[in-house]
Write a protein that holds these residues in place. Structure first.
Motif, mmCIF file in Angstrom:
data_model
loop_
_atom_site.group_PDB
_atom_site.id
_atom_site.type_symbol
_atom_site.label_atom_id
_atom_site.label_comp_id
_atom_site.label_asym_id
_atom_site.label_seq_id
_atom_site.Cartn_x
_atom_site.Cartn_y
_atom_site.Cartn_z
ATOM 1 N N ASP A 11 0.844 -1.204 0.000
ATOM 2 C CA ASP A 11 0.000 0.000 0.000
ATOM 3 C C ASP A 11 0.883 1.260 0.000
ATOM 4 O O ASP A 11 0.870 2.024 0.950
ATOM 5 C CB ASP A 11 -0.953 0.001 1.206
ATOM 6 C CG ASP A 11 -0.240 -0.088 2.556
ATOM 7 O OD1 ASP A 11 0.910 -0.570 2.591
ATOM 8 O OD2 ASP A 11 -0.827 0.332 3.576
ATOM 9 N N ASP A 15 7.292 3.707 3.591
ATOM 10 C CA ASP A 15 8.166 2.554 3.856
ATOM 11 C C ASP A 15 7.963 1.455 2.817
ATOM 12 O O ASP A 15 8.892 0.708 2.495
ATOM 13 C CB ASP A 15 8.006 2.026 5.290
ATOM 14 C CG ASP A 15 6.594 1.612 5.636
ATOM 15 O OD1 ASP A 15 5.635 2.180 5.077
ATOM 16 O OD2 ASP A 15 6.438 0.705 6.472
ATOM 17 N N ASP A 16 6.772 1.391 2.221
ATOM 18 C CA ASP A 16 6.540 0.467 1.105
ATOM 19 C C ASP A 16 7.467 0.808 -0.065
ATOM 20 O O ASP A 16 7.933 -0.082 -0.779
ATOM 21 C CB ASP A 16 5.082 0.562 0.622
ATOM 22 C CG ASP A 16 4.073 0.325 1.732
ATOM 23 O OD1 ASP A 16 3.925 1.226 2.587
ATOM 24 O OD2 ASP A 16 3.441 -0.748 1.739
ATOM 25 N N ASN A 41 -2.438 2.835 3.631
ATOM 26 C CA ASN A 41 -1.770 4.126 3.804
ATOM 27 C C ASN A 41 -2.501 5.219 3.027
ATOM 28 O O ASN A 41 -2.381 6.403 3.348
ATOM 29 C CB ASN A 41 -0.316 4.032 3.348
ATOM 30 C CG ASN A 41 0.514 3.182 4.294
ATOM 31 O OD1 ASN A 41 0.246 3.156 5.484
ATOM 32 N ND2 ASN A 41 1.496 2.477 3.763
ATOM 33 N N VAL A 127 3.083 -6.425 2.745
ATOM 34 C CA VAL A 127 3.483 -5.297 3.595
ATOM 35 C C VAL A 127 2.356 -4.270 3.743
ATOM 36 O O VAL A 127 2.606 -3.084 3.992
ATOM 37 C CB VAL A 127 4.795 -4.643 3.069
ATOM 38 C CG1 VAL A 127 5.957 -5.617 3.156
ATOM 39 C CG2 VAL A 127 4.644 -4.113 1.653
ATOM 40 N N GLY A 128 1.150 -4.754 3.542
ATOM 41 C CA GLY A 128 -0.043 -3.929 3.770
ATOM 42 C C GLY A 128 -1.087 -4.826 4.418
ATOM 43 O O GLY A 128 -0.800 -5.983 4.756
ATOM 44 N N ASN A 169 -1.169 -3.160 9.804
ATOM 45 C CA ASN A 169 -1.495 -4.078 8.694
ATOM 46 C C ASN A 169 -2.417 -5.203 9.149
ATOM 47 O O ASN A 169 -3.307 -5.620 8.412
ATOM 48 C CB ASN A 169 -0.216 -4.672 8.090
ATOM 49 C CG ASN A 169 0.573 -3.637 7.312
ATOM 50 O OD1 ASN A 169 0.022 -2.625 6.874
ATOM 51 N ND2 ASN A 169 1.861 -3.881 7.167
ATOM 52 N N ASP A 233 8.520 -1.810 6.200
ATOM 53 C CA ASP A 233 8.351 -2.751 5.087
ATOM 54 C C ASP A 233 9.689 -3.128 4.444
ATOM 55 O O ASP A 233 9.858 -4.249 3.952
ATOM 56 C CB ASP A 233 7.410 -2.144 4.031
ATOM 57 C CG ASP A 233 6.021 -1.871 4.598
ATOM 58 O OD1 ASP A 233 5.713 -2.388 5.693
ATOM 59 O OD2 ASP A 233 5.260 -1.140 3.946
#
Ligand code: RIB
Ligand code: CA
Length: 299
Positions: A11, A15-16, A41, A127-128, A169, A233
């Motif tokens: 998302d 950090d993604d 996010n 990572v979301g 998450n 992430d």
């Protein structure tokens, strides 16, 4: 060595961005088959746009971006909170626009199609919120047998960040996370208990003079936007670059869903038959080595 086929479900998200950077940079390790997007996010239209633009910045327009859901399994998305990821989801840093189109397949269908092509080797890096993955497992019962591992940025073995117990998450779609953790697919869980220990500071760039200036500049601005805090992430995918980044412990990890005060809590039981490895410690120097190597690779 054969490259690991991976899909990053994300998302983006500041950090993604760094997670995608690592997924793109370590090309000899990772065969990045697709990015699948989810809101969290920001709304899914925004995170999907960001995913395309991030790939464009990294000169990886070849990677498909498959759009995911617009709501969690049992709840609507929350309004995006600009203070964490900026109004545009990327720390208010404007990237050059990609002209690529979004994949014609939805996220869950793309995951299934790539799994079928990967001979049991596909690794999902999530990572979301995990809604797209849950949708895929619900729609395709045979998918479970086709995935080698799921790397999760989510949960915590101590405190949460949305509530005392819930990490974002997992908390946002705890029903989906529970489905994912109950698939029986081996899970590597990288939670806040380790990611919080590893801030990403600007001084990590010192002495790296030959990397692409535009990429470096964007990264520095994103780090500044987040006041040099941890890029959760990026830490999760680093664990896939080198098994030395994390100290792991086998555990049976369960997710608490529903409306309980403990919604989103991840409970690691070290005495039960394990369904996961949970990160209990981080080798911060190794993580910073991964980050420095990633930056150097953008020429
Ligand atoms: O709790 C950290 C997670 O939530 C990260 O994936 C970050 O992108 C945020 O949305
Ligand atoms: Ca994220």
């Amino acid at each position: 060595m054969n490259r690991i086929p991976i899909i990053i479900d994300t998302d983006p998200g500041v950090d993604d961005f760094f997670c995608m950077a690592i997924g793109c940079a370590f090309d000899e390790l990772f065969d990045l088959r697709a990015i699948t997007t989810i809101g969290g996010n920001n709304l899914t239209d925004v995170t999907t746009r960001n995913a395309l633009d991030i790939l464009h910045l990294f000169k990886r327009d070849d990677v498909k971006v498959a759009r995911g859901v617009d709501k969690y399994l049992t709840r609507d998305f929350d309004e995006p909170v600009a203070k964490f990821h900026g109004a545009n989801g990327l720390g208010d840093v404007e990237l050059e626009r990609s002209t690529e189109a979004v994949d014609e397949l939805a996220a869950w269908d793309r995951i299934y199609e790539e799994a079928k092509l990967s001979n049991g080797e596909l690794v999902l890096v999530t990572v979301g919120p995990e809604t797209n993955l849950a949708m895929a497992f619900n729609k395709y019962p045979d998918l479970k047998g086709m995935i080698r591992k799921i790397v999760v940025m989510g949960g915590s073995l101590d405190k949460g960040n949305v509530t005392e117990y819930g990490e974002a998450n997992i908390w946002h779609d705890a029903e989906a996370a529970r489905i994912v953790f109950e698939t029986g697919i081996p899970i590597d869980m990288v939670g806040l208990n380790v990611t919080r220990q590893a801030p990403l500071r600007k001084d990590i760039f010192e002495g790296i003079d030959d990397a692409d200036e535009t990429v470096k500049d964007v990264m520095l601005r994103l780090i500044e936007f987040r006041n040099e805090e941890a890029m959760h992430d990026a830490i999760a995918i680093s664990a896939l670059v080198s098994d030395e980044v994390m100290i792991w412990k086998d555990a049976h990890t369960s997710v608490i869903d529903g409306d309980d005060i403990k919604r989103g809590m991840t409970v690691a039981d070290y005495d039960r038959e394990p369904n996961s490895r949970v990160a209990v410690g981080i080798n911060i120097d190794k993580y910073y080595e991964v980050i420095r190597e990633m930056i150097r690779r953008f020429k």
